[in-house]
Scaffold this motif. Structure first.
Motif, mmCIF file in Angstrom:
data_model
loop_
_atom_site.group_PDB
_atom_site.id
_atom_site.type_symbol
_atom_site.label_atom_id
_atom_site.label_comp_id
_atom_site.label_asym_id
_atom_site.label_seq_id
_atom_site.Cartn_x
_atom_site.Cartn_y
_atom_site.Cartn_z
ATOM 1 N N UNK A 168 -98.035 58.721 52.502
ATOM 2 C CA UNK A 168 -96.705 59.278 52.774
ATOM 3 C C UNK A 168 -96.180 58.802 54.118
ATOM 4 N N UNK A 169 -97.049 58.806 55.100
ATOM 5 C CA UNK A 169 -96.628 58.375 56.425
ATOM 6 C C UNK A 169 -96.378 56.862 56.426
ATOM 7 N N UNK B 98 -102.691 57.649 55.385
ATOM 8 C CA UNK B 98 -101.835 58.596 54.680
ATOM 9 C C UNK B 98 -100.660 57.829 54.069
ATOM 10 N N UNK C 259 -93.027 56.418 54.955
ATOM 11 C CA UNK C 259 -91.998 56.880 55.898
ATOM 12 C C UNK C 259 -91.702 55.797 56.934
ATOM 13 N N UNK D 229 -94.241 73.587 63.846
ATOM 14 C CA UNK D 229 -94.766 72.578 64.763
ATOM 15 C C UNK D 229 -95.029 73.187 66.147
ATOM 16 N N UNK E 257 -100.744 67.193 84.637
ATOM 17 C CA UNK E 257 -100.495 65.889 85.254
ATOM 18 C C UNK E 257 -99.370 66.065 86.261
ATOM 19 N N UNK F 62 -98.222 62.021 66.869
ATOM 20 C CA UNK F 62 -97.620 62.630 65.684
ATOM 21 C C UNK F 62 -97.418 64.107 65.962
ATOM 22 N N UNK F 63 -96.393 64.764 65.440
ATOM 23 C CA UNK F 63 -95.309 64.124 64.704
ATOM 24 C C UNK F 63 -94.275 63.506 65.666
ATOM 25 N N UNK F 64 -93.804 62.332 65.300
ATOM 26 C CA UNK F 64 -92.799 61.639 66.111
ATOM 27 C C UNK F 64 -91.474 61.704 65.362
ATOM 28 N N UNK G 126 -80.224 62.375 58.330
ATOM 29 C CA UNK G 126 -79.513 61.299 59.023
ATOM 30 C C UNK G 126 -78.550 60.579 58.088
ATOM 31 N N UNK H 131 -90.478 63.846 59.276
ATOM 32 C CA UNK H 131 -89.975 62.470 59.223
ATOM 33 C C UNK H 131 -89.010 62.259 58.063
ATOM 34 N N UNK H 132 -89.445 62.682 56.860
ATOM 35 C CA UNK H 132 -88.575 62.488 55.690
ATOM 36 C C UNK H 132 -87.321 63.341 55.801
ATOM 37 N N UNK I 86 -102.401 61.984 65.621
ATOM 38 C CA UNK I 86 -102.105 63.415 65.774
ATOM 39 C C UNK I 86 -102.908 63.986 66.945
ATOM 40 N N UNK J 84 -95.878 65.615 60.157
ATOM 41 C CA UNK J 84 -95.245 64.333 60.478
ATOM 42 C C UNK J 84 -94.435 63.841 59.282
ATOM 43 N N UNK J 85 -95.039 63.960 58.100
ATOM 44 C CA UNK J 85 -94.330 63.539 56.896
ATOM 45 C C UNK J 85 -93.121 64.434 56.632
ATOM 46 N N UNK K 13 -104.823 69.995 64.402
ATOM 47 C CA UNK K 13 -104.689 68.555 64.264
ATOM 48 C C UNK K 13 -104.380 68.168 62.828
ATOM 49 N N UNK L 38 -100.789 68.849 61.929
ATOM 50 C CA UNK L 38 -99.761 67.970 62.499
ATOM 51 C C UNK L 38 -99.504 66.749 61.626
ATOM 52 N N UNK L 39 -100.512 66.278 60.913
ATOM 53 C CA UNK L 39 -100.326 65.084 60.085
ATOM 54 C C UNK L 39 -99.339 65.341 58.932
ATOM 55 N N UNK M 109 -85.813 64.153 58.447
ATOM 56 C CA UNK M 109 -84.927 63.491 59.394
ATOM 57 C C UNK M 109 -84.156 62.369 58.696
ATOM 58 N N UNK M 110 -84.910 61.624 57.857
ATOM 59 C CA UNK M 110 -84.248 60.534 57.123
ATOM 60 C C UNK M 110 -83.141 61.073 56.232
#
Lengths: 529, 132
Positions: free
Chosen positions: B17-18, B15, B21, A345, A365, B107-109, A320, A313-314, B86, A309-310, A302, A305-306, A316-317
């Motif tokens: 940074x997030x 966070x 973002x 990941x 599910x 997260x992460x998305x 892109x 995410x960055x 997360x 995410x950063x 867990x 994963x945080x 990807x930016x």
């Protein structure tokens, strides 16, 4: 062949006895058949006859000692039987011989015979209770002594009552005895007379209780049978007291033995309970550690994963951004970062999933979906990897196959199996994905023409973190999580997964999922919570 | 720029940074962002500004995202809430939605996932859940 002295000594003693008896017989025969008159009584012959018995008794004792240390219980058993028998001998044979007005000396000699028989009986009882093996030699030895005792007692009784006729059937008895000793001495099993066969027991067996009862009844029966008023009350009373006391001692011994056994049983039972409790505690500890480890794994995953995410995410930016400010090199480098963060990941997700499986919380599910569509999507997703490895992917399906499953998990399952198959198949090989139905089950098979898995490793294949030797040697990337997760997914659906493989030929994984999958899940309960 | 036309979004994540973002992604979408570093600050901002959308992380100091959502709904406010976390277990998702969130995003998305969800929430189309 050298035999242990212990096993030859008894037979030497028997031989010594036979020499004495031969001397006695010779003297007796000279009188009876040559001089046609009765031998004087008592004569040297009588000393030769009675002198042989102690040798017999010593032979028996040597044999008994050689067959294991006698125990107090055995000695008591012998004493009880011997005591009862001695009383019988005294009443019927010794008392008439000594007390019928004959000269003291000849009376004593006459009493010697039954007394010697008592000695033989004592030896026999000790032999009967000895711990050694009951083999042919033992049986012959024992049987011969039993016949000797019977013949002696019968002879004494017949002589006392004046009914003995020389050359009768009774004389054959002794011949049988001598033959028995001879065969026992020569029989090969003689060498094993000392092999301990069983530990003597001191149980309240019917046989033991019967013996004790019989011994206790000897005096009352004697008094009933023999009505002669000349019987010495003191001897009878002493005999009765002896038999009674020894019988009581025997009972006490058996009782103590029983208590010992009971205590030992109780002790071992307590020890067993203690061990059981210890192992339970140990198990609890292990379970606790296992839970802790799973919680740690989930927490770490867990926490990973945080930051991911950063990173993603960055990234990807940046990727892109179409403003062309990145050089071709930089774009390539960032693609590598992208691929590897993606891999990280996936690994984190796998670990998290596995931790949940271990904690018994894999959520499935289910809903009715077309398995063939999922399979087609998985094949399409695996196509680039197949192309890179020059592995031909083919999908074999029929129309639609509706099954009530968790589509995401089943897709993950097929992805895992396909990615494995591609990884382990050399260039030019092929991977087939076959989806079919069999009764109430949907069957998913992934067959490759790869390196195969050894039989020894097939069992461990679904254990997490397990990697085959060949995978490690060939440097094929992997974490050893894919198949463990696949198995968890299949089991979460109430299905089965198996493998068939031949080294150098290929491997087929076969999954059976119940089509109307009862969701084995607490996820419904989880949603309500 | 016309400040009035910009939809106001309260963004709460501990966070930075997030936070940055999401700010970057949503500013490109034409949103005005009011950032907060914990749940209590986020709740204050929501009560004060009545934004078009609230984006809240679940695990935050002082007050968690689910507590924020519960409070907002208790206030009688119907503003759309997008919850981030997360924690991707089914039970976490269920708990988030039960507290009053309209969307639970794991997260992460990807930027694309975030854009789509924000757009649909702002346009009044509420979905109950988005995949991880």
């Amino acid at each position: 062949m050298a035999l242990h002295r212990r096993w030859t000594l008894p037979f030497w003693l028997l031989a010594g006895n036979l020499v004495l008896w031969a001397i006695g017989d010779t003297i007796w025969d000279i009188y009876t058949f040559l001089l046609h008159q009765d031998a004087p009584y008592p004569s040297v012959a009588d000393f030769a006859f009675t002198g042989g018995y102690p040798l017999l008794f010593i032979a028996m004792l040597v044999l008994v000692r050689g067959r294991g240390r006698p125990r107090l219980g055995d000695l008591l058993d012998g004493a009880i039987i011997g005591g009862g028998f001695a009383l019988v001998l005294w009443v019927f044979l010794i008392h008439p011989a000594v007390g019928n007005g004959a000269p003291l000396f000849s009376g004593l000699v006459s009493a010697m015979y039954p007394a010697m028989d008592g000695l033989i009986l004592l030896g026999l009882t000790q032999l009967a209770f000895s711990k050694g093996t009951r083999n042919a030699s033992y049986n012959l030895f024992f049987g011969a002594f039993l016949i000797l005792l019977t013949a002696d007692v019968a002879y004494s009784y017949l002589v006392t009552s004046g009914a003995y006729v020389p050359g009768s059937l009774l004389d054959a008895g002794w011949m049988v005895v001598f033959a028995g000793w001879a065969i026992a001495a020569l029989h090969p099993s003689m060498r094993h007379l000392g092999d301990v066969q069983r530990a003597p027991t001191h149980k309240f067996s019917l046989w033991r209780l019967g013996t004790l009862t019989a011994a206790l009844l000897v005096v009352p029966i004697l008094l009933e049978v023999n009505t002669s008023s000349t019987l010495d009350r003191r001897v009878l009373a002493g005999g009765a007291a002896f038999v009674t006391l020894t019988a009581l001692a025997r009972l006490a011994l058996m009782w103590r033995e029983r208590e010992l056994v009971e205590r030992r049983l109780w002790d071992s039972e307590r020890r067993l309970r203690q061990l059981f409790q210890e192992s339970e505690e140990h198990n609890d500890e292990l379970r606790e550690l296992d839970t802790l480890k799973d919680e740690l794994l989930a927490l770490v995953s867990h926490e990973l994963r945080t930051p991911l995410t950063s990173i993603r995410g960055y990234l990807e930016l940046v990727l892109e951004d179409t403003s062309q400010t990145l050089s071709a090199d930089h774009r390539e480098f960032l693609d590598v970062v992208d691929r590897n963060s993606n891999r990280l990941l996936r690994l984190v997700n796998d670990l998290l999933l596995l931790a949940r499986v271990q904690a018994g919380r894999l959520e499935v599910e289910t809903r009715p979906v077309d398995l063939n569509r999922i399979a087609a999507e998985s094949v399409a997703a695996a196509r680039p990897a197949g192309d890179r490895g020059m592995v031909t992917l083919s999908l074999h399906t029929r129309d639609r196959l509706i099954a009530t499953v968790d589509p995401e998990r089943v897709a993950q399952l097929i992805d895992n199996l396909l990615s494995n198959a591609i990884k382990f198949t050399p260039p030019g090989g092929g991977v087939d994905l076959i989806v079919s139905e069999e009764g109430e089950s949907a069957v998913i098979e992934v067959a490759d023409t790869g390196m195969g898995i050894s039989v020894g490793e097939q069992d461990q294949l679904f254990t997490r973190f397990f990697r085959t030797r060949s995978a490690t040697v060939a440097g094929i990337q992997g974490t050893g999580l894919g198949l463990a997760i696949s198995k968890a997914i299949v089991e979460g659906h109430g299905g089965e997964i198996g493998v068939q493989s031949e080294e150098g030929v290929g491997t087929t994984f076969r999954v059976e999922l119940p089509r109307g999958a009862r969701a084995l899940v607490e996820q419904v309960a989880g949603a309500v919570r | 720029m016309n400040a009035v036309a910009k939809p106001l979004v309260v963004l709460a994540d501990d966070d930075p940074d997030i936070r940055m973002l999401i700010e970057r992604i949503l500013e490109l979408e034409g949103c005005a962002i009011l950032p907060a570093g914990d749940g209590a600050a986020a709740l204050a901002l929501i009560r004060e500004h009545a934004p078009a959308l609230a984006i809240v992380d679940v695990a935050m100091p002082v007050m968690s995202g689910t507590e924020v959502a519960t409070q907002v709904r208790a206030d009688g406010s119907q503003i759309p809430i997008l919850m981030l976390s997360a924690r991707a277990q089914q039970s976490d998702v269920a708990a988030g939605l039960a507290s009053g969130a309209d969307v639970y995003l794991c997260k992460p998305f990807t930027a694309e996932e975030l854009r789509q969800n924000v757009q649909s929430l702002l346009s009044g189309v509420t979905r109950s859940e988005a995949g991880s």
